[in-house]
Scaffold this motif. Structure first.
Motif, PDB file in Angstrom:
ATOM      1  N   GLU A  77     -16.489-138.305  -0.634  1.00 62.73           N
ATOM      2  CA  GLU A  77     -15.415-137.485  -0.087  1.00 62.73           C
ATOM      3  C   GLU A  77     -15.465-136.135  -0.776  1.00 62.73           C
ATOM      4  OE1 GLU A  77     -10.605-137.253  -0.094  1.00 62.73           O
ATOM      5  OE2 GLU A  77     -11.480-139.214   0.286  1.00 62.73           O
ATOM      6  N   GLY A  78     -15.734-135.099  -0.013  1.00 63.90           N
ATOM      7  CA  GLY A  78     -15.820-133.765  -0.593  1.00 63.90           C
ATOM      8  C   GLY A  78     -16.890-133.708  -1.664  1.00 63.90           C
ATOM      9  N   ASP A  79     -16.504-133.241  -2.841  1.00 68.82           N
ATOM     10  CA  ASP A  79     -17.430-133.131  -3.969  1.00 68.82           C
ATOM     11  C   ASP A  79     -17.346-134.328  -4.904  1.00 68.82           C
ATOM     12  OD1 ASP A  79     -18.557-130.761  -3.153  1.00 68.82           O
ATOM     13  OD2 ASP A  79     -17.148-129.518  -4.259  1.00 68.82           O
ATOM     14  N   ARG A  80     -17.029-135.495  -4.353  1.00 69.66           N
ATOM     15  CA  ARG A  80     -16.969-136.722  -5.152  1.00 69.66           C
ATOM     16  C   ARG A  80     -17.745-137.821  -4.455  1.00 69.66           C
ATOM     17  NH1 ARG A  80     -11.411-137.061  -8.301  1.00 69.66           N
ATOM     18  NH2 ARG A  80     -12.112-135.702  -9.973  1.00 69.66           N
ATOM     19  N   LEU A  81     -18.368-138.643  -5.271  1.00 70.52           N
ATOM     20  CA  LEU A  81     -19.095-139.811  -4.793  1.00 70.52           C
ATOM     21  C   LEU A  81     -18.743-140.942  -5.741  1.00 70.52           C
ATOM     22  CD1 LEU A  81     -21.358-141.014  -2.956  1.00 70.52           C
ATOM     23  CD2 LEU A  81     -23.007-140.164  -4.619  1.00 70.52           C
ATOM     24  N   ALA A  82     -18.395-142.088  -5.192  1.00 71.96           N
ATOM     25  CA  ALA A  82     -18.080-143.263  -6.001  1.00 71.96           C
ATOM     26  C   ALA A  82     -18.954-144.414  -5.539  1.00 71.96           C
ATOM     27  CB  ALA A  82     -16.605-143.622  -5.862  1.00 71.96           C
ATOM     28  N   PHE A  83     -19.307-145.292  -6.477  1.00 74.42           N
ATOM     29  CA  PHE A  83     -20.092-146.468  -6.101  1.00 74.42           C
ATOM     30  C   PHE A  83     -19.824-147.612  -7.060  1.00 74.42           C
ATOM     31  CE2 PHE A  83     -22.878-144.342  -9.122  1.00 74.42           C
ATOM     32  CZ  PHE A  83     -23.492-145.372  -9.813  1.00 74.42           C
ATOM     33  N   THR A  84     -20.116-148.825  -6.574  1.00 70.65           N
ATOM     34  CA  THR A  84     -20.077-150.006  -7.424  1.00 70.65           C
ATOM     35  C   THR A  84     -21.483-150.588  -7.450  1.00 70.65           C
ATOM     36  OG1 THR A  84     -19.432-151.445  -5.589  1.00 70.65           O
ATOM     37  CG2 THR A  84     -17.651-150.525  -6.952  1.00 70.65           C
ATOM     38  N   GLN A  85     -21.768-151.240  -8.560  1.00 73.55           N
ATOM     39  CA  GLN A  85     -23.114-151.751  -8.785  1.00 73.55           C
ATOM     40  C   GLN A  85     -23.024-153.087  -9.489  1.00 73.55           C
ATOM     41  OE1 GLN A  85     -25.361-148.930 -11.070  1.00 73.55           O
ATOM     42  NE2 GLN A  85     -26.945-150.378 -11.604  1.00 73.55           N
ATOM     43  N   ALA A  86     -23.822-154.052  -9.048  1.00 72.98           N
ATOM     44  CA  ALA A  86     -23.924-155.353  -9.702  1.00 72.98           C
ATOM     45  C   ALA A  86     -25.333-155.487 -10.259  1.00 72.98           C
ATOM     46  CB  ALA A  86     -23.646-156.476  -8.710  1.00 72.98           C
ATOM     47  N   CYS A  87     -25.421-155.927 -11.504  1.00 77.53           N
ATOM     48  CA  CYS A  87     -26.716-156.070 -12.174  1.00 77.53           C
ATOM     49  C   CYS A  87     -26.845-157.487 -12.718  1.00 77.53           C
ATOM     50  CB  CYS A  87     -26.839-155.086 -13.332  1.00 77.53           C
ATOM     51  SG  CYS A  87     -26.563-153.379 -12.860  1.00 77.53           S
ATOM     52  N   ALA A  88     -28.077-157.955 -12.850  1.00 76.39           N
ATOM     53  CA  ALA A  88     -28.317-159.282 -13.407  1.00 76.39           C
ATOM     54  C   ALA A  88     -29.580-159.258 -14.257  1.00 76.39           C
ATOM     55  CB  ALA A  88     -28.469-160.307 -12.292  1.00 76.39           C
ATOM     56  N   TYR A  89     -29.470-159.867 -15.443  1.00 78.98           N
ATOM     57  CA  TYR A  89     -30.618-160.058 -16.325  1.00 78.98           C
ATOM     58  C   TYR A  89     -31.252-161.408 -16.009  1.00 78.98           C
ATOM     59  CZ  TYR A  89     -29.354-156.103 -19.337  1.00 78.98           C
ATOM     60  OH  TYR A  89     -29.092-154.843 -19.830  1.00 78.98           O
ATOM     61  N   PRO A  90     -32.528-161.596 -16.350  1.00 81.22           N
ATOM     62  CA  PRO A  90     -33.197-162.871 -16.063  1.00 81.22           C
ATOM     63  C   PRO A  90     -32.497-164.086 -16.700  1.00 81.22           C
ATOM     64  CG  PRO A  90     -34.834-161.227 -16.641  1.00 81.22           C
ATOM     65  CD  PRO A  90     -33.478-160.619 -16.907  1.00 81.22           C
ATOM     66  N   ASP A  91     -31.795-163.891 -17.817  1.00 82.53           N
ATOM     67  CA  ASP A  91     -31.115-165.010 -18.474  1.00 82.53           C
ATOM     68  C   ASP A  91     -29.791-165.374 -17.795  1.00 82.53           C
ATOM     69  OD1 ASP A  91     -29.276-163.064 -19.261  1.00 82.53           O
ATOM     70  OD2 ASP A  91     -29.627-163.320 -21.413  1.00 82.53           O
ATOM     71  N   PHE A  96     -21.163-155.620 -14.158  1.00 79.06           N
ATOM     72  CA  PHE A  96     -20.577-154.944 -13.002  1.00 79.06           C
ATOM     73  C   PHE A  96     -20.192-153.539 -13.439  1.00 79.06           C
ATOM     74  CE2 PHE A  96     -17.170-153.454 -10.307  1.00 79.06           C
ATOM     75  CZ  PHE A  96     -17.712-153.674  -9.051  1.00 79.06           C
ATOM     76  N   CYS A  97     -20.482-152.579 -12.585  1.00 76.84           N
ATOM     77  CA  CYS A  97     -20.239-151.179 -12.907  1.00 76.84           C
ATOM     78  C   CYS A  97     -19.529-150.503 -11.743  1.00 76.84           C
ATOM     79  CB  CYS A  97     -21.589-150.511 -13.155  1.00 76.84           C
ATOM     80  SG  CYS A  97     -21.573-148.725 -13.139  1.00 76.84           S
ATOM     81  N   ALA A  98     -18.537-149.682 -12.058  1.00 77.80           N
ATOM     82  CA  ALA A  98     -17.896-148.802 -11.074  1.00 77.80           C
ATOM     83  C   ALA A  98     -18.037-147.384 -11.621  1.00 77.80           C
ATOM     84  CB  ALA A  98     -16.428-149.162 -10.894  1.00 77.80           C
ATOM     85  N   ALA A  99     -18.444-146.457 -10.760  1.00 79.06           N
ATOM     86  CA  ALA A  99     -18.676-145.094 -11.219  1.00 79.06           C
ATOM     87  C   ALA A  99     -18.100-144.096 -10.229  1.00 79.06           C
ATOM     88  CB  ALA A  99     -20.172-144.841 -11.389  1.00 79.06           C
ATOM     89  N   ILE A 100     -17.635-142.989 -10.778  1.00 83.02           N
ATOM     90  CA  ILE A 100     -17.214-141.864  -9.946  1.00 83.02           C
ATOM     91  C   ILE A 100     -17.965-140.636 -10.430  1.00 83.02           C
ATOM     92  CG2 ILE A 100     -15.175-141.326 -11.342  1.00 83.02           C
ATOM     93  CD1 ILE A 100     -13.862-140.660  -8.503  1.00 83.02           C
TER      94      ILE A 100
END
Length: 119
Positions: A77-91, A96-100
């Motif tokens: 939206e405008g000059d902002r971008l937000a996203f969520t991310q899920a990560c997993a290690y082999p173990d 979980f990450c949320a970023a703006i």
């Protein structure tokens, strides 16, 4: 010197899921700041990474780890971008990450990341 590139949700998803640290670093302004808030870096004392070169080192470290990354959602939206991310290690450890992101001329000038890890 890294060539700067404009960022959007699709490009961000491609770079994160592809573990492409060089592409990720190219999205930042030269004087960008990434602020990380997590268990070890609380809101009163977040980790701050200053400048595209330092941010490139940060992304190189993350992208070199044996783990998977999936961008779940990205909203602009405008000059902002937000996203969520899920990560997993082999173990089996998950993150979980949320970023703006605050953008300047299509590049990331400031990013705040809040992440939670399995413990």
């Amino acid at each position: 010197m890294l060539q700067a590139k404009a960022v959007d949700g699709a490009a961000l998803k491609t770079a994160i899921e592809g573990r492409d640290g060089k592409m990720l670093a190219s999205f930042y302004t030269d004087d960008a700041v990434v602020r990380v808030i997590d268990r070890n870096n609380p809101p009163s004392k977040p980790r701050e990474i200053h400048g595209r070169q330092a941010i490139a080192t940060f992304w190189d470290d993350i992208c070199s780890r044996a783990m998977t990354h999936k961008v779940d959602a990205a909203i602009a939206e405008g000059d902002r971008l937000a996203f969520t991310q899920a990560c997993a290690y082999p173990d089996g450890t998950r993150v979980f990450c949320a970023a703006i992101l605050d953008l300047s001329d299509g590049r990331i000038a400031r990013q705040t990341v809040v992440q939670a890890w399995d413990e």
